[in-house]
Scaffold this active site. Structure first.
Site, PDB file in Angstrom:
ATOM      1  N   LYS A  17       6.342   6.469   5.209  1.00 48.71           N
ATOM      2  CA  LYS A  17       5.252   7.268   5.060  1.00 48.71           C
ATOM      3  C   LYS A  17       4.006   6.420   5.649  1.00 48.71           C
ATOM      4  CE  LYS A  17       2.733   6.825   0.904  1.00 48.71           C
ATOM      5  NZ  LYS A  17       2.496   7.121  -0.686  1.00 48.71           N
TER       6      LYS A  17
ATOM      7  N   GLN B  66      -6.648   0.068  -5.732  1.00 51.33           N
ATOM      8  CA  GLN B  66      -7.781  -0.585  -4.971  1.00 51.33           C
ATOM      9  C   GLN B  66      -7.773  -1.996  -4.811  1.00 51.33           C
ATOM     10  OE1 GLN B  66      -9.428   1.549  -2.708  1.00 51.33           O
ATOM     11  NE2 GLN B  66     -10.616  -0.076  -1.772  1.00 51.33           N
TER      12      GLN B  66
HETATM   13  C1  R5P Z   1       1.425   4.740  -3.389  1.00 49.95           C
HETATM   14  O1  R5P Z   1       0.674   3.670  -3.304  1.00 49.95           O
HETATM   15  C2  R5P Z   1       2.065   5.203  -4.601  1.00 49.95           C
HETATM   16  O2  R5P Z   1       3.289   4.746  -4.855  1.00 49.95           O
HETATM   17  C3  R5P Z   1       2.474   6.969  -4.780  1.00 49.95           C
HETATM   18  O3  R5P Z   1       2.967   7.121  -3.818  1.00 49.95           O
HETATM   19  C4  R5P Z   1       0.809   7.274  -4.255  1.00 49.95           C
HETATM   20  O4  R5P Z   1      -0.098   6.911  -5.318  1.00 49.95           O
HETATM   21  C5  R5P Z   1       1.151   8.791  -4.645  1.00 49.95           C
HETATM   22  O5  R5P Z   1      -0.354   9.465  -4.495  1.00 49.95           O
HETATM   23  P1  R5P Z   1      -0.314  11.085  -3.770  1.00 49.95           P
HETATM   24  O6  R5P Z   1       0.344  11.840  -4.885  1.00 49.95           O
HETATM   25  O7  R5P Z   1      -1.902  11.250  -3.820  1.00 49.95           O
HETATM   26  O8  R5P Z   1       0.353  11.106  -2.539  1.00 49.95           O
END
Ligand code: R5P
Length: 298
Positions: A192, A96
């Site tokens: 993504k 955040q």
């Molecule tokens: C992105 O901001 C981070 O590098 C990770 O890709 C992310 O925190 C992964 O989160 P989740 O497992 O909830 O998709």
């Protein structure tokens, strides 16, 4: 200089033990329990007077860890510790990092303020630095960032024949390029789009053919696991058999480790957070950074 004293907050015993031989430190004890009303009772069982104290506390489940940690730091000072450093292998609340919507709290800054008031220095491993260039933008105390990439590359070299390194999103580019270079493997980065906490869409533009290679998806954090799960699905649809998912910090919210295995992946994490998937030991490189920041002789 007196022998430094390591204190592991509950759940950090393994990391504390693994640091000890590299630092020539002693291990001290702290006891925590909850009063019937939920308040925390904290008591040091080791004399802290004049000691350079190093508190080990990784920050998964951060809300239940932060208050006891702040109590520990303040009490240590009251009891005469000469310095109080924090080793937080996983540093929470870094994502955040801006007010994405009006009225939101930028909690990364607020946690940084709390820790800067409580500790003399901070060592952490690969904090989620996306919109901040470095921790010094939000921390007022000396900080040292340990990088897990060389150990991830080493793990890949010794466990995955013929790998191709995959970053699930543009943020992971920093990992993927460093890990791939050291692992002597090609790499590519997927695209993504995050629609919500648990809604992620992954697509691919520039992956022609896996060419018999084993995809190794590298990221800093697995939280809900949606990023990795969607990447695994996409790679399996392109003919991969068992993609390997490697993350520095395995938070595994929502039972995401089981979901990833169900999706067909093998999962490996570092021991920044204790978990059955830990395959990469950070003890020695964390100890080296502690020695540097705490100005201990090597
Ligand atoms: C992105 O901001 C981070 O590098 C990770 O890709 C992310 O925190 C992964 O989160 P989740 O497992 O909830 O998709």
């Amino acid at each position: 200089m007196t022998t430094p004293l390591l204190i592991g907050m509950p759940g950090n015993e393994a990391m504390t033990k693994s640091l000890m031989p590299f630092l020539g430190a002693e291990i001290g004890q702290v006891e925590l329990r909850a009063f019937p009303d939920g308040e925390t009772h904290l008591q040091f069982l080791t004399d802290l007077s004049g000691r350079a104290l190093i508190i080990i506390c990784t920050m998964n489940h951060p809300n239940e860890r932060i208050l006891p940690l702040l109590f520990a730091a303040a009490t240590a000072r009251e009891l005469g510790a000469s310095t109080v450093g924090l080793v937080a292998p996983y540093l929470a609340y870094m994502r955040q990092d801006r007010r994405f919507k009006p009225g939101e709290a930028v909690t990364s800054r607020q946690v940084a303020r709390l820790f800067s008031d409580a500790f003399d220095w901070l060592v952490t491993v690969d904090p989620h630095l996306h919109r901040y260039g470095s921790l010094s933008e939000i921390y007022r105390i000396p900080t040292c960032v340990v990088h897990a990439a060389p150990l991830m590359s080493q793990w890949i070299r010794s466990h995955v024949p013929n790998p191709v390194i995959i970053g699930p999103d543009s943020e992971s580019d920093q990992w993927v390029s460093a890990v791939a270079k050291d692992a002597n493997a090609p790499y590519t980065v997927l695209q993504k789009v995050r629609h919500g906490d648990r809604a992620v869409e992954i697509s691919v533009r520039n992956l022609q053919d896996l060419d018999g290679r084993t995809p190794v998806i590298v990221d800093d954090i697995i939280s809900s696991g949606r990023t990795m799960i969607e990447a695994v699905r996409l790679l399996i649809a392109r003919g991969a058999t068992t993609p390997v998912c490697i993350a520095v910090h395995g938070l595994f919210a929502d039972n995401s480790n089981a979901l990833l295995v169900q999706a067909g992946a093998r999962v490996i994490t570092s021991n920044s957070i204790p978990h059955e998937t830990n395959g990469i030991d950070l003890g020695e490189i964390i100890a080296a950074s502690i020695r540097e920041l705490a100005q201990m002789p090597s």
